[in-house]
Design a protein around this motif. Structure first.
Motif, PDB file in Angstrom:
ATOM      1  N   ALA A 116       0.840  -1.032  -0.157  1.00  0.00           N
ATOM      2  CA  ALA A 116       0.026  -0.095   0.251  1.00  0.00           C
ATOM      3  C   ALA A 116       0.883   0.937  -0.221  1.00  0.00           C
ATOM      4  O   ALA A 116       0.481   2.107  -0.734  1.00  0.00           O
ATOM      5  CB  ALA A 116      -0.686  -0.046   1.444  1.00  0.00           C
ATOM      6  N   ALA A 117       2.263   0.927   1.153  1.00  0.00           N
ATOM      7  CA  ALA A 117       2.550   2.432   0.761  1.00  0.00           C
ATOM      8  C   ALA A 117       3.327   2.710  -0.371  1.00  0.00           C
ATOM      9  O   ALA A 117       3.469   3.831  -0.783  1.00  0.00           O
ATOM     10  CB  ALA A 117       3.682   2.396   2.074  1.00  0.00           C
TER      11      ALA A 117
ATOM     12  N   GLN B 130       1.385   9.463  -6.216  1.00  0.00           N
ATOM     13  CA  GLN B 130       2.158  10.877  -5.879  1.00  0.00           C
ATOM     14  C   GLN B 130       2.649  11.599  -7.256  1.00  0.00           C
ATOM     15  O   GLN B 130       2.625  12.192  -7.556  1.00  0.00           O
ATOM     16  CB  GLN B 130       2.950  10.687  -4.568  1.00  0.00           C
ATOM     17  CG  GLN B 130       3.012  11.560  -4.373  1.00  0.00           C
ATOM     18  CD  GLN B 130       4.322  12.540  -3.397  1.00  0.00           C
ATOM     19  OE1 GLN B 130       4.136  11.226  -2.464  1.00  0.00           O
ATOM     20  NE2 GLN B 130       4.360  13.078  -3.027  1.00  0.00           N
ATOM     21  N   LEU B 131       3.719  10.023  -7.257  1.00  0.00           N
ATOM     22  CA  LEU B 131       4.617  10.468  -8.430  1.00  0.00           C
ATOM     23  C   LEU B 131       3.824  10.732  -9.926  1.00  0.00           C
ATOM     24  O   LEU B 131       4.687  11.374 -10.518  1.00  0.00           O
ATOM     25  CB  LEU B 131       5.504   9.514  -8.825  1.00  0.00           C
ATOM     26  CG  LEU B 131       7.183   8.820  -7.533  1.00  0.00           C
ATOM     27  CD1 LEU B 131       7.443   7.988  -7.446  1.00  0.00           C
ATOM     28  CD2 LEU B 131       7.725  10.368  -7.370  1.00  0.00           C
ATOM     29  N   ARG B 132       3.494   9.437  -9.921  1.00  0.00           N
ATOM     30  CA  ARG B 132       2.331  10.055 -11.038  1.00  0.00           C
ATOM     31  C   ARG B 132       1.677  11.105 -11.578  1.00  0.00           C
ATOM     32  O   ARG B 132       1.498  12.007 -12.246  1.00  0.00           O
ATOM     33  CB  ARG B 132       1.302   9.480 -11.879  1.00  0.00           C
ATOM     34  CG  ARG B 132       1.631   7.591 -12.088  1.00  0.00           C
ATOM     35  CD  ARG B 132       0.796   6.169 -11.986  1.00  0.00           C
ATOM     36  NE  ARG B 132       0.903   6.292 -13.449  1.00  0.00           N
ATOM     37  CZ  ARG B 132      -0.583   6.171 -13.130  1.00  0.00           C
ATOM     38  NH1 ARG B 132      -1.633   5.866 -12.682  1.00  0.00           N
ATOM     39  NH2 ARG B 132      -0.917   6.143 -14.548  1.00  0.00           N
ATOM     40  N   ARG B 133       0.917  11.950  -9.993  1.00  0.00           N
ATOM     41  CA  ARG B 133       0.315  13.063 -10.141  1.00  0.00           C
ATOM     42  C   ARG B 133       1.806  14.230 -10.450  1.00  0.00           C
ATOM     43  O   ARG B 133       1.147  15.183 -11.012  1.00  0.00           O
ATOM     44  CB  ARG B 133      -0.240  13.591  -8.698  1.00  0.00           C
ATOM     45  CG  ARG B 133      -1.497  12.484  -8.367  1.00  0.00           C
ATOM     46  CD  ARG B 133      -2.562  13.347  -7.361  1.00  0.00           C
ATOM     47  NE  ARG B 133      -1.722  12.969  -6.280  1.00  0.00           N
ATOM     48  CZ  ARG B 133      -1.220  11.666  -5.316  1.00  0.00           C
ATOM     49  NH1 ARG B 133      -2.270  10.514  -5.944  1.00  0.00           N
ATOM     50  NH2 ARG B 133      -0.569  11.969  -3.979  1.00  0.00           N
ATOM     51  N   ASP B 134       3.158  14.443 -10.191  1.00  0.00           N
ATOM     52  CA  ASP B 134       4.238  14.979 -10.104  1.00  0.00           C
ATOM     53  C   ASP B 134       4.363  15.181 -11.846  1.00  0.00           C
ATOM     54  O   ASP B 134       4.835  15.287 -12.133  1.00  0.00           O
ATOM     55  CB  ASP B 134       5.202  14.612  -9.725  1.00  0.00           C
ATOM     56  CG  ASP B 134       4.644  15.006  -7.880  1.00  0.00           C
ATOM     57  OD1 ASP B 134       4.003  15.699  -7.717  1.00  0.00           O
ATOM     58  OD2 ASP B 134       5.045  14.362  -6.495  1.00  0.00           O
ATOM     59  N   GLY B 135       3.455  14.078 -12.199  1.00  0.00           N
ATOM     60  CA  GLY B 135       3.913  13.901 -13.715  1.00  0.00           C
ATOM     61  C   GLY B 135       4.963  12.791 -14.549  1.00  0.00           C
ATOM     62  O   GLY B 135       5.619  12.880 -15.765  1.00  0.00           O
TER      63      GLY B 135
END
Length: 456
Positions: free
Chosen positions: A141-142, A149-154
């Protein structure tokens, strides 16, 4: 795909002779052999990087996977995944340069669990790099939350060395963009279902370890998007002389950033460490952080990078460093440090109220020897660093007032007072104040300044 480190000044003339020996040793090193010990016991190791093409369905180059190489042997001897990736990042961005390594293509970089959660991952511009999660990373899960989060950062995320359609893979697919299937590990009979399931989720399929025409034809027919393996090309070896960064310098830099100091204090610390400045300029002029105009002072480089990026870079260099020599034993680094400070002091003597001129003189001194440090020509090296025209012209041609200061510095390093006097007369104007006595004093101050930092 995990592929199978205020004492009395040493005379500047001696430092210049040592640097000349260093440069000769670089030139005469065998092209395909590790660098050897020079006449002064100075190790001259090269750094290596492997890159393997990833091709599209038409056989065109789509990307490169970047691979750790520790020697001239074109194989990975990896004992620490995080350290290997840190070295790949440092070599790609700080020594070889992203344009040289990747051209216009993406680079795939292996990620251990440790590095996924480390802030230095953000040194990789998301528009140029794919984060390739190694096969032994548990997709708990972590980790999945971190990938989101990294995908949201691009960033684009790739799962490496997939060999079966497991429940864990099904659960993790929404957090990935790319799935790399290991043809040597996967059962042929299970490949159609695996490929169909991944494609149904809209993910890019890469067949890796494609070794024969039969392999390629088979996975091409299954609808795989990209291909990688010895059938197309073995990893290409890239090499560059190592640019060392003092561990002490990096620790000091990190401490200053952690203390939330201002730009002036960061600039003051960086001035004492030429190698870190070289790599900082490479970072600033990479595609993601380039300010859109030439960098003409260390202050501009600090402002362009920002304290957080400088902290990440220092962390990466510290992580990637090996058992490097102390800076005091590297004559080339000593010469770069003393020369740059001599030129800054001389510029301040000529124009006490012109801080920009002094900054440019310091930068000129730093970069006047970079071509030797990185094993290239002055013109090629400067082109990759994006320096201001006045500095480039001074280094590559010794033109302008900065070029005259560089010529004076070189004359003083050789102890040639007659040449120094002739240069002052040739320059005329405000240069007339640089008397032999003043030049000698500035040279001694510059040597003492660098020795104090190198031994500190």
């Amino acid at each position: 795909m995990s592929d199978s480190s205020l004492p009395s000044a040493r005379p500047a003339q001696a430092a210049a002779r040592d640097a000349s020996d260093y440069a000769r040793a670089q030139v005469h090193a065998q092209p395909d052999q590790p660098a050897t010990q020079g006449a002064h016991g100075v190790a001259q190791p090269f750094v290596y990087l492997g890159r393997q093409p990833i091709l599209d369905r038409n056989g065109a180059l789509n990307a490169y996977e970047l691979l750790f190489r520790g020697s001239t042997q074109n194989r990975a001897d990896v004992t620490d995944d995080a350290l290997a990736t840190a070295q790949v990042m440092a070599r790609t961005m700080g020594q070889l340069g992203v344009p040289t390594v990747l051209g216009r293509h993406y680079g795939y970089v292996n990620m251990s669990r440790e590095l996924l959660f480390d802030d230095i991952v953000h040194l990789l511009p998301p528009g140029r790099f794919v984060l390739e999660v190694l096969e032994h990373v548990t997709l708990d899960a972590a980790v999945l939350e971190r990938l989101a989060q990294l995908r949201r950062d691009g960033y684009r995320i790739a799962f490496d060395d997939v060999s079966a359609l497991t429940d864990d893979l099904r659960r993790a697919l929404p957090y990935a963009d790319i799935v790399k299937v290991d043809l040597l590990q996967a059962e042929r009979a299970a490949l159609p279902a695996l490929a169909a399931a991944v494609a149904a989720e809209g993910k890019t399929l890469i067949a890796e370890k494609v070794e024969t025409r039969e392999d390629f034809d088979y996975v091409h027919g299954l609808g795989f998007d990209l291909f990688q393996g010895y059938f197309f090309a073995r990893p290409q070896m890239l090499r560059a002389p190592r640019v060392r960064a003092s561990r002490l310098a990096l620790v000091r830099l990190l401490a200053l950033v952690a203390s939330d100091v201002g730009v002036a204090e960061l600039e003051r610390e960086l001035r004492s460490h030429p190698g870190v400045i070289v790599q900082l300029l490479r970072l600033v002029n990479s595609s993601a952080y380039a300010p859109g105009r030439p960098i003409s002072s260390l202050r501009e480089a600090v402002l362009a990078a920002g304290t957080r990026q400088i902290a990440r870079w220092a962390q990466l260099l510290l992580y990637a460093s090996g058992r490097d020599l102390p800076w005091a034993s590297d004559p080339l680094v000593q010469l770069a440090g003393t020369r740059s400070h001599f030129m800054e002091l001389a510029a301040r003597s000529l124009a006490p109220n012109d801080a920009e001129f002094a900054d440019a003189a310091f930068m000129t001194g730093i970069f006047s020897l970079v071509h030797v440090l990185v094993g290239s020509t002055p013109a090629h090296t400067l082109e990759r660093l994006g320096l201001a025209r006045e500095i480039s012209e001074a280094v590559d041609g010794q033109r302008g007032e900065l070029g005259m200061l560089l010529r004076l510095a070189q004359a003083c390093e050789r102890g040639d007072d007659r040449l120094a006097g002739s240069l002052v007369s040739e320059a005329g104007g405000r240069f007339a104040m640089l008397t032999p006595a003043l030049l000698g004093e500035l040279n001694l101050w510059a040597g003492a300044w660098f020795s104090a930092y190198a031994d500190g």
